[in-house]
Design a protein around this motif. Structure first.
Motif, mmCIF file in Angstrom:
data_model
loop_
_atom_site.group_PDB
_atom_site.id
_atom_site.type_symbol
_atom_site.label_atom_id
_atom_site.label_comp_id
_atom_site.label_asym_id
_atom_site.label_seq_id
_atom_site.Cartn_x
_atom_site.Cartn_y
_atom_site.Cartn_z
ATOM 1 N N GLY A 1 66.695 -0.773 25.206
ATOM 2 C CA GLY A 1 68.124 -0.502 24.970
ATOM 3 C C GLY A 1 68.371 0.474 23.842
ATOM 4 N N ARG A 2 67.300 1.198 23.437
ATOM 5 C CA ARG A 2 67.424 2.065 22.248
ATOM 6 C C ARG A 2 68.604 3.028 22.326
ATOM 7 N NH1 ARG A 2 65.886 7.143 21.346
ATOM 8 N NH2 ARG A 2 64.588 7.345 23.196
ATOM 9 N N THR A 3 68.755 3.713 23.457
ATOM 10 C CA THR A 3 69.800 4.739 23.516
ATOM 11 C C THR A 3 71.201 4.129 23.576
ATOM 12 O OG1 THR A 3 69.298 4.875 25.855
ATOM 13 C CG2 THR A 3 68.435 6.634 24.478
ATOM 14 N N ASN B 1 60.635 15.638 14.099
ATOM 15 C CA ASN B 1 61.038 15.644 15.506
ATOM 16 C C ASN B 1 60.101 16.541 16.309
ATOM 17 O OD1 ASN B 1 63.385 15.282 13.639
ATOM 18 N ND2 ASN B 1 64.390 14.768 15.537
ATOM 19 N N PRO B 2 59.891 16.198 17.589
ATOM 20 C CA PRO B 2 59.020 17.061 18.390
ATOM 21 C C PRO B 2 59.768 18.300 18.898
ATOM 22 C CG PRO B 2 59.702 15.132 19.670
ATOM 23 C CD PRO B 2 60.347 15.006 18.332
ATOM 24 N N PHE B 3 59.175 19.468 18.701
ATOM 25 C CA PHE B 3 59.761 20.710 19.227
ATOM 26 C C PHE B 3 58.661 21.595 19.801
ATOM 27 C CE2 PHE B 3 62.943 19.520 15.970
ATOM 28 C CZ PHE B 3 64.042 19.395 16.830
ATOM 29 N N ARG C 1 58.714 16.785 29.722
ATOM 30 C CA ARG C 1 60.067 16.229 29.563
ATOM 31 C C ARG C 1 60.357 16.057 28.091
ATOM 32 N NH1 ARG C 1 61.429 13.737 34.916
ATOM 33 N NH2 ARG C 1 59.735 14.607 36.111
ATOM 34 N N PHE C 2 61.567 16.422 27.683
ATOM 35 C CA PHE C 2 61.951 16.301 26.272
ATOM 36 C C PHE C 2 62.443 14.898 25.953
ATOM 37 C CE2 PHE C 2 62.985 21.065 25.415
ATOM 38 C CZ PHE C 2 61.642 21.347 25.505
ATOM 39 N N ASP C 3 62.740 14.138 26.988
ATOM 40 C CA ASP C 3 63.251 12.788 26.744
ATOM 41 C C ASP C 3 62.545 11.831 27.681
ATOM 42 O OD1 ASP C 3 64.625 10.579 26.081
ATOM 43 O OD2 ASP C 3 66.585 11.251 26.828
ATOM 44 N N GLY D 1 71.631 15.748 17.948
ATOM 45 C CA GLY D 1 71.924 14.542 17.169
ATOM 46 C C GLY D 1 71.943 14.815 15.687
ATOM 47 N N ASP D 2 71.643 13.767 14.901
ATOM 48 C CA ASP D 2 71.865 13.867 13.458
ATOM 49 C C ASP D 2 71.003 14.926 12.767
ATOM 50 O OD1 ASP D 2 70.259 11.684 14.444
ATOM 51 O OD2 ASP D 2 69.754 11.271 12.370
ATOM 52 N N PHE D 3 69.783 15.184 13.237
ATOM 53 C CA PHE D 3 68.999 16.245 12.594
ATOM 54 C C PHE D 3 69.388 17.623 13.134
ATOM 55 C CE2 PHE D 3 65.288 19.054 13.296
ATOM 56 C CZ PHE D 3 65.262 19.592 12.014
HETATM 57 C C1 LIG Z 1 57.509 17.063 23.733
HETATM 58 C C2 LIG Z 1 58.913 17.412 23.322
HETATM 59 C C3 LIG Z 1 59.255 18.726 23.075
HETATM 60 C C4 LIG Z 1 60.560 19.034 22.711
HETATM 61 N N1 LIG Z 1 60.880 20.348 22.492
HETATM 62 C C5 LIG Z 1 62.148 20.675 22.161
HETATM 63 C C6 LIG Z 1 62.514 22.040 21.925
HETATM 64 O O1 LIG Z 1 61.702 22.954 22.005
HETATM 65 N N2 LIG Z 1 63.798 22.294 21.587
HETATM 66 C C7 LIG Z 1 64.746 21.293 21.484
HETATM 67 O O2 LIG Z 1 65.898 21.595 21.174
HETATM 68 N N3 LIG Z 1 64.421 20.004 21.711
HETATM 69 C C8 LIG Z 1 63.148 19.660 22.027
HETATM 70 N N4 LIG Z 1 62.832 18.345 22.224
HETATM 71 C C9 LIG Z 1 63.861 17.331 22.044
HETATM 72 C C10 LIG Z 1 64.050 17.091 20.557
HETATM 73 O O3 LIG Z 1 62.903 16.468 20.013
HETATM 74 C C11 LIG Z 1 65.252 16.194 20.295
HETATM 75 O O4 LIG Z 1 66.389 16.827 20.813
HETATM 76 C C12 LIG Z 1 65.450 16.010 18.818
HETATM 77 O O5 LIG Z 1 64.375 15.277 18.289
HETATM 78 C C13 LIG Z 1 66.776 15.295 18.562
HETATM 79 O O6 LIG Z 1 66.828 14.915 17.208
HETATM 80 P P1 LIG Z 1 68.209 14.575 16.476
HETATM 81 O O7 LIG Z 1 67.892 13.853 15.227
HETATM 82 O O8 LIG Z 1 69.045 15.784 16.353
HETATM 83 O O9 LIG Z 1 68.945 13.665 17.511
HETATM 84 P P2 LIG Z 1 68.934 12.096 17.649
HETATM 85 O O10 LIG Z 1 70.313 11.698 18.029
HETATM 86 O O11 LIG Z 1 68.290 11.438 16.488
HETATM 87 O O12 LIG Z 1 67.969 11.927 18.876
HETATM 88 C C14 LIG Z 1 68.370 12.214 20.190
HETATM 89 C C15 LIG Z 1 67.202 11.873 21.090
HETATM 90 O O13 LIG Z 1 66.092 12.759 20.770
HETATM 91 C C16 LIG Z 1 64.873 12.030 20.827
HETATM 92 N N5 LIG Z 1 64.228 12.032 19.508
HETATM 93 C C17 LIG Z 1 64.827 12.093 18.299
HETATM 94 N N6 LIG Z 1 63.918 12.065 17.327
HETATM 95 C C18 LIG Z 1 62.720 11.957 17.924
HETATM 96 C C19 LIG Z 1 61.391 11.856 17.447
HETATM 97 N N7 LIG Z 1 61.099 11.865 16.153
HETATM 98 N N8 LIG Z 1 60.396 11.740 18.365
HETATM 99 C C20 LIG Z 1 60.667 11.726 19.688
HETATM 100 N N9 LIG Z 1 61.895 11.827 20.202
HETATM 101 C C21 LIG Z 1 62.911 11.940 19.328
HETATM 102 C C22 LIG Z 1 65.203 10.619 21.240
HETATM 103 O O14 LIG Z 1 65.084 10.499 22.653
HETATM 104 C C23 LIG Z 1 66.633 10.466 20.842
HETATM 105 O O15 LIG Z 1 67.326 9.513 21.597
HETATM 106 C C24 LIG Z 1 61.528 18.015 22.579
HETATM 107 C C25 LIG Z 1 61.171 16.688 22.801
HETATM 108 C C26 LIG Z 1 59.890 16.382 23.171
HETATM 109 C C27 LIG Z 1 59.517 14.953 23.413
#
Ligand SMILES: Cc1cc2nc3c(=O)[nH]c(=O)nc-3n(C[C@H](O)[C@H](O)[C@H](O)COP(=O)(O)OP(=O)(O)OC[C@H]3O[C@@H](n4cnc5c(N)ncnc54)[C@H](O)[C@@H]3O)c2cc1C
Length: 434
Positions: free
Chosen positions: A136-138, A256-258, A430-432, A278-280
């Protein structure tokens, strides 16, 4: 092939304690008692192996892919939960009681000593809470980092509670060989946390990076470029990703993964295409050039290096372009002879990033909300669009690299398989993995 090796290794690792317990043996018991113990043993070993399926071990996730690793982790956690929940219930059908005077080595009876059972009961209550919180995390309105901390600490507590329960209340776990075996397995699980949260940050601290530029690409997408600070940079393959920590201590869990959108052939500087979510990611406008950064990686298997297909199809939805851009740039910088076609889908034309660079390629832009004067493709990236862009021969022979929303990837993957693209010619990230 990698998937089969992975499954085989997993099955051996997860059943090893069961096999060892069977070898160690003891006086025969009823089927239900053995079955209940077996489920408990299996659940505990599955829980311990979950620690190395956390996505932070390159030997696991770089082979089968991050999303497959995470979905396997989630599925196995649910299976372990079912086994763990059944474990004490199945003992109900058999006589239980305190230690019998004639059974000094506790071979035949199940303990009801509260002190031996209390850790099992605590783990029994904690485990469903941990799994339900993850499912239920999301829906629950709390920060990803908070969830990650709770998940890690909760998992550690469960592992330690179960270790105590297995050794002190278990028929097999109390025997010396099994006790040492369980201690070693728990050691690996706890060690994996120490590796991720202590050793990797220590190593990262010695290899800092600095933000060079931060540029708005489109209203909600940014390009962040980082340069190594006092070291040679990172060795990676185009299409891989890193955990990026901007402006925090290397020990912070705020990372965060990018995907890396630059090409290794371009030199040590690395860039990322980041969408506000999101927040970051919504605070990227506050990051200043010069900000310290740490990178943990590279991870991921979205790479076309060494592949022998005659053409590369790059299919991106939105910010899914990021890893594909890295691949495209590497192909160009290395004068790779393979043919390349790009499909890039967005909602509106304002969301199209790197337009000037992409216009030089064989690119098909797709918009679901096109402006009145749009002459390109409209709608979503789907089967009919794939058929318009790729010939039968290309579908059969090329490698397809996909990154974008889950729905887009499901539709395209299914369609390619229907058209005869071999499954090992389709790479996706997949990013999510929610
Ligand atoms: C393998 C991979 C590659 C990615 N590459 C990109 C990219 O190139 N460009 C891009 O814009 N986004 C990418 N993303 C998605 C990106 O990681 C999230 O959008 C980002 O972490 C959101 O952080 P936030 O704090 O802004 O949002 P939050 O509101 O904190 O998070 C939104 C969602 O992002 C995911 N997320 C947040 N933090 C993490 C974390 N530390 N580890 C794993 N998932 C997390 C979760 O599913 C979460 O529900 C990628 C994700 C993965 C898994």
């Amino acid at each position: 092939m990698k998937q089969f090796v992975f499954i085989a290794v997993y099955l051996v690792a997860v059943t090893l304690p069961l096999i060892l317990s069977w070898i160690v043996g003891g006086p025969p018991r009823s089927f239900w008692q053995e079955f209940a113990s077996g489920l408990g043993i299996l659940a505990f070993s599955m829980i311990l192996i979950e620690f190395v399926l956390s996505g932070r071990f390159k030997s696991v996730s770089n082979g089968i892919g991050m999303d497959v690793t995470m979905r396997f982790h989630q599925f196995m956690a649910r299976a372990a939960l079912v086994f763990a929940l059944l474990h004490p219930l199945l003992y109900q059908a058999t006589p239980v009681g305190g230690q019998r005077p004639w059974d000094i080595s506790r071979q035949l009876t199940i303990t009801t000593d509260f002190s031996d059972l209390v850790t099992g009961i605590a783990a029994y209550l904690l485990l469903p809470s941990l799994v339900l919180l993850a499912i239920g995390r999301t829906q629950l309105d709390y920060k990803y980092e908070t969830w990650r901390l709770i998940h890690g600490v909760g998992a550690l507590m469960i592992a330690l509670l179960l270790l105590h329960h297995t050794i002190y209340a278990g028929r097999y776990g109390g025997q010396a060989v099994m006790m040492w075996f369980w201690l070693a397995m728990t050691g690996v699980a706890v060690g994996s946390l120490l590796y991720v949260y202590l050793l990797v940050p220590i190593l990262d601290k010695a290899r800092p990076w600095r933000v060079k530029t931060i540029t708005r690409l489109t209203p909600k997408q940014w390009e962040v470029t980082v340069v190594p600070d006092g070291h040679a940079g990172l060795s990676y393959k185009a299409g891989q990703f890193v955990w990026l920590n901007l402006g925090h201590s290397s020990f912070s869990i705020r990372e965060n993964p990018f995907s890396i959108s630059s090409a290794p052939a371009a030199g040590p500087q690395m860039s990322f295409m980041i969408k506000e979510l999101g927040d970051f990611t919504r605070t990227l406008d506050q990051i200043k050039p010069g900000t310290r950064a740490y990178l943990d990686g590279p991870y991921g298997h979205l790479c076309v290096d060494g592949r022998t297909e005659p053409g590369v199809a790059l299919i991106a939805g939105g910010v899914g372009l990021a890893p594909l851009l890295g691949i495209l740039r590497q192909l160009r910088l290395t004068s790779d002879p393979r043919a390349v076609k790009v499909i890039y889908g967005n909602r509106t034309d304002k969301q199209i990033a790197y337009r000037a660079e992409l216009d030089a390629e064989d690119v098909t832009y797709v918009l679901s909300e096109p402006p009145a004067d749009w002459c390109g493709e409209t709608g979503f990236i789907d089967g009919p669009l794939i058929d318009r862009v790729f010939s039968d021969e290309e579908c059969r022979d090329w490698i397809f690299v996909l990154c974008g929303p889950a729905i887009m990837m499901d539709i395209v993957e299914d369609h390619l398989l229907d058209r005869g693209t071999p499954a090992d010619h389709i790479l996706s990230e997949r990013f999510d993995y929610g």
